[in-house]
Design a protein around this motif. Structure first.
Motif, PDB file in Angstrom:
ATOM      1  N   ARG A 108      -0.160  -1.850   8.374  1.00 29.52           N
ATOM      2  CA  ARG A 108      -0.984  -0.642   8.299  1.00 29.52           C
ATOM      3  C   ARG A 108      -0.217   0.496   8.955  1.00 29.52           C
ATOM      4  O   ARG A 108      -0.026   0.516  10.173  1.00 29.52           O
ATOM      5  N   ARG A 121       0.426   4.240  10.205  1.00 30.17           N
ATOM      6  CA  ARG A 121      -0.300   5.427  10.641  1.00 30.17           C
ATOM      7  C   ARG A 121       0.657   6.612  10.580  1.00 30.17           C
ATOM      8  O   ARG A 121       1.562   6.750  11.419  1.00 30.17           O
ATOM      9  N   ARG A 139       0.352   9.672  11.268  1.00 25.43           N
ATOM     10  CA  ARG A 139       0.367  10.548  12.449  1.00 25.43           C
ATOM     11  C   ARG A 139       1.372  10.079  13.489  1.00 25.43           C
ATOM     12  O   ARG A 139       2.132  10.893  14.053  1.00 25.43           O
ATOM     13  N   ASN A 140       1.421   8.785  13.754  1.00 23.61           N
ATOM     14  CA  ASN A 140       2.321   8.271  14.781  1.00 23.61           C
ATOM     15  C   ASN A 140       3.776   8.480  14.402  1.00 23.61           C
ATOM     16  O   ASN A 140       4.603   8.837  15.253  1.00 23.61           O
ATOM     17  N   ALA A 169       0.144   0.603  14.267  1.00 23.95           N
ATOM     18  CA  ALA A 169      -0.832   1.621  13.881  1.00 23.95           C
ATOM     19  C   ALA A 169      -1.817   1.924  15.003  1.00 23.95           C
ATOM     20  O   ALA A 169      -2.402   3.015  15.047  1.00 23.95           O
ATOM     21  N   ASP A 170      -2.016   0.974  15.935  1.00 29.66           N
ATOM     22  CA  ASP A 170      -2.979   1.173  17.015  1.00 29.66           C
ATOM     23  C   ASP A 170      -2.367   1.816  18.259  1.00 29.66           C
ATOM     24  O   ASP A 170      -3.062   2.026  19.260  1.00 29.66           O
TER      25      ASP A 170
END
Length: 238
Positions: A34, A36, A38-39, A125-126
């Protein structure tokens, strides 16, 4: 600024775009099931601002500041602190070495840690924004002294005989080229979706093998160099 200088800068920027911070770490983010966006963008943005700031400092005469602070750094107290820092970095390199970590876990009877565990925490992603920013700054700080293409590029820009505004614009373009390949990979990853996962899994396995312990080696080498420089200053006749 001549075409030859611009071509040389482009080549150096493309070399810098393959560094651990500008390509390997973003690629690890993209290998996550997954992704992300933004990251990845924040990581590359922080690195770009970091390198732009380093280049600006070099251009605007950071050497003058060093000349003022330099005598203070030559004191025996400062050199002793430098030696302690070098030793600490060498110790840290053993802590970071995945092989040494595996041996420590085996001695304590613990199961092997999954190689990708740290990636999930720092690059998955976290991962929180502070963690993403911290990883980017750490990568930049560790790499900047060893990125000879970047330092050479700053030298070319300074000696190109152009005004300060042009120098800053060219430097900004150089940094943009540094992060462009990772942004292209991000676009491809987002467009490909699950269709790319089998290939990404093979690439992740290859990347894990090739990069395991790389950061530990870099930290250890820097620690040895810092420590030896301090010893040479403290014991000039040794």
């Amino acid at each position: 600024m001549s075409v030859a200088v611009l071509a040389a800068l482009l080549g150096l920027a493309l070399v810098d775009s393959t560094s651990f911070g500008t390509l390997v770490l973003p690629l690890m983010m993209l290998l996550s099931p997954r992704v992300r966006t933004r990251n990845v963008v924040v990581h590359l943005g922080v690195l770009a601002v970091f390198y732009l700031g380093v280049g600006v400092l070099l251009m605007l005469g950071a050497e003058a500041a060093v000349a003022v602070v330099g005598p203070l750094l030559e004191s025996r107290v400062a050199r002793a602190a430098q030696l302690a820092l070098g030793v600490a970095l060498v110790v840290l390199s053993f802590v970071l070495d995945p092989r040494m970590a595996a041996k420590r876990r085996a001695r304590r009877g613990l199961p092997p840690r999954r190689p990708s565990a740290w990636r999930r925490r720092a690059l998955g992603a976290d991962a929180t924004l502070p963690v993403v920013v911290g990883v980017a700054l750490l990568a930049g700080a560790v790499e900047v002294a060893s990125m000879l293409p970047y330092l050479g590029a700053v030298g070319l820009i300074v000696t190109a005989g152009v005004g300060r505004a042009t120098q800053l614009a060219v430097l900004a373009g150089y940094v943009a080229v540094m992060v462009a390949p990772a942004l292209v990979l991000l676009a491809v990853r987002r467009a490909g979706g699950r269709r790319l996962e089998p290939r990404l899994a093979r690439l992740e396995a290859w990347l894990t093998t090739r990069t395991a312990g790389a950061s530990a080696w870099v930290v250890g080498v820097i620690g040895v160099l810092v420590g030896l420089d301090a010893v040479g200053a403290l014991l000039p006749d040794a």
